[in-house]
Each structure stands twice: as C-alpha cells, then as structure tokens.
Design a protein around this motif. Structure first.
Motif, PDB file in Angstrom:
ATOM      1  N   ILE A  21     -20.319   3.730   6.926  1.00 37.98           N
ATOM      2  CA  ILE A  21     -19.737   2.544   7.568  1.00 37.98           C
ATOM      3  C   ILE A  21     -19.205   2.903   8.950  1.00 37.98           C
ATOM      4  O   ILE A  21     -19.451   2.195   9.924  1.00 37.98           O
ATOM      5  CB  ILE A  21     -18.635   1.921   6.688  1.00 37.98           C
ATOM      6  N   LEU A  22     -18.488   4.015   9.046  1.00 37.85           N
ATOM      7  CA  LEU A  22     -17.928   4.426  10.343  1.00 37.85           C
ATOM      8  C   LEU A  22     -19.030   4.698  11.368  1.00 37.85           C
ATOM      9  O   LEU A  22     -18.925   4.290  12.520  1.00 37.85           O
ATOM     10  CB  LEU A  22     -17.038   5.658  10.178  1.00 37.85           C
ATOM     11  N   SER A  91     -13.721  -3.901   7.076  1.00 43.19           N
ATOM     12  CA  SER A  91     -12.466  -4.447   7.596  1.00 43.19           C
ATOM     13  C   SER A  91     -11.273  -3.597   7.179  1.00 43.19           C
ATOM     14  O   SER A  91     -10.384  -3.333   7.983  1.00 43.19           O
ATOM     15  CB  SER A  91     -12.253  -5.880   7.088  1.00 43.19           C
ATOM     16  N   SER A  92     -11.281  -3.163   5.941  1.00 42.40           N
ATOM     17  CA  SER A  92     -10.182  -2.328   5.444  1.00 42.40           C
ATOM     18  C   SER A  92     -10.130  -0.988   6.164  1.00 42.40           C
ATOM     19  O   SER A  92      -9.060  -0.514   6.535  1.00 42.40           O
ATOM     20  CB  SER A  92     -10.345  -2.082   3.938  1.00 42.40           C
ATOM     21  N   CYS A  96      -7.134   0.189   8.694  1.00 43.67           N
ATOM     22  CA  CYS A  96      -6.412   1.437   8.453  1.00 43.67           C
ATOM     23  C   CYS A  96      -6.383   2.291   9.718  1.00 43.67           C
ATOM     24  O   CYS A  96      -5.345   2.832  10.091  1.00 43.67           O
ATOM     25  CB  CYS A  96      -7.082   2.189   7.313  1.00 43.67           C
ATOM     26  N   LEU A  97      -7.521   2.396  10.398  1.00 42.58           N
ATOM     27  CA  LEU A  97      -7.591   3.182  11.632  1.00 42.58           C
ATOM     28  C   LEU A  97      -6.748   2.576  12.746  1.00 42.58           C
ATOM     29  O   LEU A  97      -6.119   3.297  13.525  1.00 42.58           O
ATOM     30  CB  LEU A  97      -9.041   3.324  12.095  1.00 42.58           C
ATOM     31  N   GLU A  98      -6.723   1.251  12.831  1.00 43.60           N
ATOM     32  CA  GLU A  98      -5.935   0.581  13.870  1.00 43.60           C
ATOM     33  C   GLU A  98      -4.441   0.785  13.655  1.00 43.60           C
ATOM     34  O   GLU A  98      -3.664   0.815  14.624  1.00 43.60           O
ATOM     35  CB  GLU A  98      -6.232  -0.936  13.876  1.00 43.60           C
ATOM     36  N   ASN A  99      -4.032   0.943  12.405  1.00 44.09           N
ATOM     37  CA  ASN A  99      -2.609   1.063  12.098  1.00 44.09           C
ATOM     38  C   ASN A  99      -2.112   2.487  11.942  1.00 44.09           C
ATOM     39  O   ASN A  99      -0.941   2.700  11.658  1.00 44.09           O
ATOM     40  CB  ASN A  99      -2.302   0.271  10.815  1.00 44.09           C
TER      41      ASN A  99
END
Length: 104
Positions: A21-22, A91-92, A96-99
């Motif tokens: 996914i990444l 999305s999850s 997670c990466l954004e936060n």
C-alpha cells in the motif's frame, strides 16, 4: 538473554500488505487523490484534476495505476469514469503517518 521471536506468517503477510500500500501511494499526487476520496465518496477524473490543480493525462495515469493495484475502484458513468477508494486500510495507514511525531 531473552529468547528472540521470529515474525509469524500472519505478521509477515500484514507487513507485506502495508509495504504494498505504501509503495502504491508513495507519490504526492496519489496521496492527494486518496485524501480527496476520503472526503468524497466518488469523484471523476476532471473533478480530481480541478481539486488538485493537476493535468488530466498525469492524473489518469496515477488513477489507472492505483486501480490496477486494487487501491481504487472505477465505474463508468456515461463518458466519464468515477473513482472510489476501494482499499480503506490505506486511509488508516496515511492517517497514522500524518499524526506521528516526525520532525521534518
């Protein structure tokens, strides 16, 4: 010394899925597309281009790639294609990466 554990098959498969996914969304335009489709249930190529300020040919290329890899779903509506986010786990992962507390 504590016994070192190996990663089980299930954990290894989960890590492979996350890495896939990444790799698939690892581009600013693709991340923008995912972000838009999180907010809107269905968008056409021209709507995505307008919202992101991107060229249609480049955007279509990225949409096609993400569709072929199972991240997006495309449905024909007359002459245009409508895209939806098929792989909700993306999305999850992005959230997670954004936060995270990464210093950039």
């Amino acid at each position: 010394m504590p016994d070192k554990k190996t990663i089980g098959k299930k954990e290894a498969e989960k890590l492979e899925r996350i890495a896939f996914i990444l790799k698939t969304v690892a581009h600013p335009l693709r991340l923008g597309i995912v972000h838009l489709l999180e907010q809107h249930p269905q968008l056409s190529v021209s709507e995505i281009c307008t919202m992101l300020g991107s060229e249609q040919s480049l955007t279509s290329h990225h949409l096609q790639n993400m569709r072929l890899k199972g991240i997006l779903h495309a449905e024909r509506d007359g002459r245009s294609m409508l895209y939806t986010l098929k792989e909700r786990d993306v999305s999850s992962i992005i959230s997670c990466l954004e936060n995270c507390n990464c210093n950039m």
